[in-house]
Enzyme design. Structure first.
Site, PDB file in Angstrom:
ATOM      1  N   ILE A 457      39.540  32.060  43.417  1.00  0.00           N
ATOM      2  CA  ILE A 457      38.745  33.173  42.911  1.00  0.00           C
ATOM      3  C   ILE A 457      37.778  32.753  41.808  1.00  0.00           C
ATOM      4  CG2 ILE A 457      38.893  35.497  41.928  1.00  0.00           C
ATOM      5  CD1 ILE A 457      39.857  35.138  44.850  1.00  0.00           C
ATOM      6  N   CYS A 669      40.503  43.486  42.324  1.00  0.00           N
ATOM      7  CA  CYS A 669      41.943  43.275  42.194  1.00  0.00           C
ATOM      8  C   CYS A 669      42.636  44.508  41.631  1.00  0.00           C
ATOM      9  CB  CYS A 669      42.245  42.068  41.316  1.00  0.00           C
ATOM     10  SG  CYS A 669      41.525  42.120  39.669  1.00  0.00           S
ATOM     11  N   HIS A 720      49.725  36.279  38.925  1.00  0.00           N
ATOM     12  CA  HIS A 720      50.248  36.800  37.666  1.00  0.00           C
ATOM     13  C   HIS A 720      51.731  36.481  37.487  1.00  0.00           C
ATOM     14  CE1 HIS A 720      46.577  39.129  38.359  1.00  0.00           C
ATOM     15  NE2 HIS A 720      46.483  39.148  37.053  1.00  0.00           N
TER      16      HIS A 720
END
Length: 781
Positions: A457, A669, A720
């Site tokens: 990304i 996102c 994450h």
């Protein structure tokens, strides 16, 4: 006396103490006791800040270690069964496993808190969910505050809002089936808080500002009928317990709840908080028939922006209310102050012109206290006291007027030039030369990519060496040339690692960028940036929103040199990386003297110039990230089309100045996209990458039903979380993606940027991702 309170206060600390304590604990560098001690210290300091500002109640319950919605889920004993945790034995390790995942399970889904950039962890609810009260941690916090001599108000996510925010992976399960159980646990909690002498409980029912159908409103009625019965001593409560029940303040932030005025009048509430910044006109629906004995909490200080309050305007609103309600009028920010930085005093390097215009969380408490002081002074008969109060007020009004006047009169940027460019925008400037089907052929000819191309990304791990070099450069200890060489060395390293991994489309890794918005704000005229203006985004992740105070101008190229250097190091295509105009707007504190749509177009024009410059420099793929595209969507359906049309226009304006052979990517996102898919398609990006791994690719179902026409890269692993998923786990997600999206339009990538991860886990996860792509290509062949 007019009571002042706050719906919530920043919990990260002025120097991000909570962030560093969390990350030290996660790394294993410090024990749980050290994290808990930091949390206690921060709670005590927050309460002292509120008390010192003159607040009549300090707020308890808003000090989550990771997320306040997760805290509510744990309070109700609703940890998902898939983790295998017994509700009664969830400690720090289990709590963070829910938030960050573990070796066996991915983390809870994460999405945006209404229309903010704060991310919450989505409650997973299904037919196996059994609720039970686990209030020990909250009750301990109450005792802490009381032991420090504070008068306490407890703030909780409202029971209705918690249910609305939840999600079920069982198609036939209706979350409203839990209405009675949720109400019962909240009623029990009120009893336990009352037993500790808590006077007030604030229930944050932000869901009421959204579009709720009749079924949800019926659930709300049932919940509050149960809470009313508990307060009346029914349902088995003793008279003594009923007498000790806290009073209920329902808080509705971020919008207008006037359509529910009649319903709210019938609920067993002792107070109602209204957001009079977002929806000042809603007062008319509630007045003059305000229920006898009920408190009105007036949210007149903006909890979502950083400009000083217009005291004259606020007093004009409050004076008649004070005359009618007297001590039943409370003052508060419009919403929790979680969304603004902690304190302005820490800013020693902020633009000297801009700083007097600002108020952060601590200063906003002072503004509220000053407004209360003014209202009370006006009602006193002691002329000596009035004279003193008037002098204080006169100085404050003068400072407020001066700040507002200076801000509106600022000529720091080229107003006429910038606004003339906005006025000159035409429809052809927002259209690519050819439709995507034609462009895709030209792009494949230019790029020569394999099926199922792999990419990332944008960002790669920000190592200690990168942060140290950046800090030394800022302090003047590392010269500009040496800093450039250091960053170029990092770029070369990232390019080499990506080539070794076998990725198809590369990125330069963004070592020079502290933040995807701040980096551009530092280089665009019309922005100011702070040194310590941190705001929590989720968990330990903090962002530093820049302050957009003037017209936007791009004085020179922003990224062309770095992108060109990265491309010179490899024969594979390297993406130019930009942050889109919608996200630049949404993730900034934005001026309020121009319509936001006009400011957004100014940003789009500046970025358009950069996109064209990147193409001219030989960059054939440009990614214009828009993670905030869905985030800023108005909360009411009737208001959404106009907002979406403006967002699409701004994105297309930024992207449409290039040739067919230049490929435009965008990234989004942690949002629900299904209701905005027509507008996402209208953006006409050649490739969109989105977060899907936490939802097990469920988001793709909407793209399939809509028949999304362009190329799409669903994230195959959650960045994450430190968890490294296996090749088989990624293949399972990719096969599900292939079932709903044609393979010739699929890309393979992580969920989001890799800035916060370490290199060991990053390389392991990307190696598995590339191997999954290789195997899937073999299956295709």
């Amino acid at each position: 006396m007019t009571l002042v309170h706050t719906l919530g206060f920043p919990r990260i600390g002025e120097r991000r103490e909570l962030k560093f304590a969390l990350e030290a604990f996660w790394r294993g560098d410090s024990p749980a006791a050290a994290l808990e001690e930091t949390a206690r210290f921060l709670r005590a300091r927050r309460w002292q800040t509120q008390a010192a500002a003159g607040l009549g109640l300090v707020t308890v319950g808003d000090c989550a270690l990771y997320d306040h919605v997760l805290d509510t889920t744990l309070l109700l004993g609703a940890a998902p069964a898939r983790f295998g945790f017994g509700a009664a034995r969830i400690g720090l390790a289990e709590q963070f496993a829910l938030a960050r995942g573990n070796a066996d399970q991915p983390a809870l889904e994460m999405t945006k808190w209404f229309d903010t950039n704060y991310h919450y962890l989505v409650p997973e609810l299904d037919a196996r969910t059994r609720l039970s009260l686990h209030a020990g941690a909250l009750l301990d916090e109450v005792r802490e505050a009381q032991a420090l001599g504070h008068r306490v108000k407890v703030a909780l996510v409202g029971p209705l809002t918690w249910l609305v925010l939840g999600k079920s992976h069982e198609a036939d399960f209706d979350r409203r089936a839990l209405t009675g159980a949720v109400a019962e646990q909240y009623a029990r909690l009120l009893g336990e808080l009352g037993a500790l002498g808590v006077e007030w409980v604030q229930l944050d029912e932000t869901a009421l500002v959204t579009d709720l159908d009749a079924g949800w409103l019926a659930a709300a009625d049932a919940i509050y009928a149960r809470l009313g019965a508990a307060a009346d001593g029914k349902a088995g409560a003793t008279a003594e317990a009923a007498a000790a029940r806290p009073r209920l303040l329902l808080a509705a932030a971020f919008g207008d709840v006037s359509r529910h005025a009649a319903r709210l009048a019938g609920w067993p509430l002792d107070g109602l908080h209204l957001d009079l910044v977002r929806a000042p006109d809603q007062l008319a629906a509630f007045l003059p028939d305000w229920p006898e004995g009920r408190v009105l909490s007036a949210g007149v200080v903006d909890g979502r922006n950083v400009w000083r309050n217009d005291l004259r305007r606020s007093l004009a609103t409050l004076a008649p209310l004070h005359g009618a309600l007297g001590d039943r009028l409370w003052l508060a920010p419009s919403c929790s102050l979680l969304h603004v930085p902690v304190a302005l005093d820490a800013e020693t390097r902020l633009d000297a012109e801009v700083k007097p215009w600002l108020a952060f969380a601590t200063e906003k408490l002072g503004e509220l206290a000053l407004l209360a002081h003014a209202l009370d002074a006006a009602s006193r008969h002691d002329l000596g006291a009035r004279a003193e109060d008037d002098a204080v007020l006169a100085r404050a009004l003068a400072a407020s007027d001066a700040a507002r006047g200076a801000r509106l009169a600022s000529r720091r940027t080229l107003h006429r030039t910038v606004r003339a460019r906005v006025d000159a925008i035409t429809a052809t400037m927002t259209e690519r030369a050819s439709p995507h089907a034609v462009r895709a052929v030209a792009q494949q000819a230019a790029l020569g990519l394999p099926p199922l191309p792999t990419t990332t990304i944008g960002s790669f791990p920000q190592t200690a060496a990168i942060r140290a070099a950046r800090a030394a450069h800022r302090r003047g200890e590392l010269g500009a040339l040496d800093y450039l060489h250091a960053m170029r060395a990092e770029v070369a390293d990232v390019i080499a690692r990506q080539e070794a991994l076998g990725l198809d489309v590369l990125v330069h890794g963004e070592p020079e960028r502290t933040d995807m918005v701040e980096f551009f704000a530092e280089r665009l005229w019309g922005y100011a940036v702070t040194e310590h203006g941190w705001v929590q985004s989720y968990g330990s992740r903090c962002v530093k929103p820049p302050i957009l105070f003037g017209d936007i101008l791009r004085p020179e190229a922003l990224t062309v040199d770095t992108a060109s250097h990265a491309q010179s190091l490899t024969a594979r295509p390297v993406k130019g990386m930009l942050t889109g105009p919608v996200t630049m707007l949404q993730w900034s504190f934005v001026r309020d003297d121009l319509p936001r749509e006009q400011v957004q177009l100014q940003l789009a024009l500046a970025l358009r110039d950069e996109v064209i410059a990147l193409e001219a420099a030989g960059i054939r793929i440009v990614q214009i990230d828009e993670p905030a595209f869905r985030e800023g969507l108005p909360l009411r359906a009737a208001d959404q089309p106009a907002w979406l049309d403006a967002a699409v226009r701004a994105f297309r304006l930024s992207a449409a100045g290039v040739a067919d052979s230049t490929q435009i990517h965008t990234h989004m996102c942690y949002s629900e996209f299904n209701d905005v898919l027509p507008w996402i398609a209208a953006m006409d990006a050649d490739v969109i990458t989105i977060e899907t791994s936490r939802s097990n690719m469920e988001l793709l179902d909407g793209f399939a039903r809509f028949d999304y026409p362009n190329q799409i890269g669903p994230g195959v692993y959650d960045i994450h979380s430190p968890r490294v998923p296996s090749v088989e786990a990624m293949l399972a997600l990719l096969r599900r993606a292939c079932a709903v999206i044609p393979r010739e339009r699929l890309w393979i990538n992580p969920d989001c940027g890799l800035k916060t991860r370490g290199w060991i886990e990053t390389q392991a996860a990307l190696a598995n991702m590339v191997e999954a792509a290789r195997q899937l290509r073999g299956e295709m062949a």
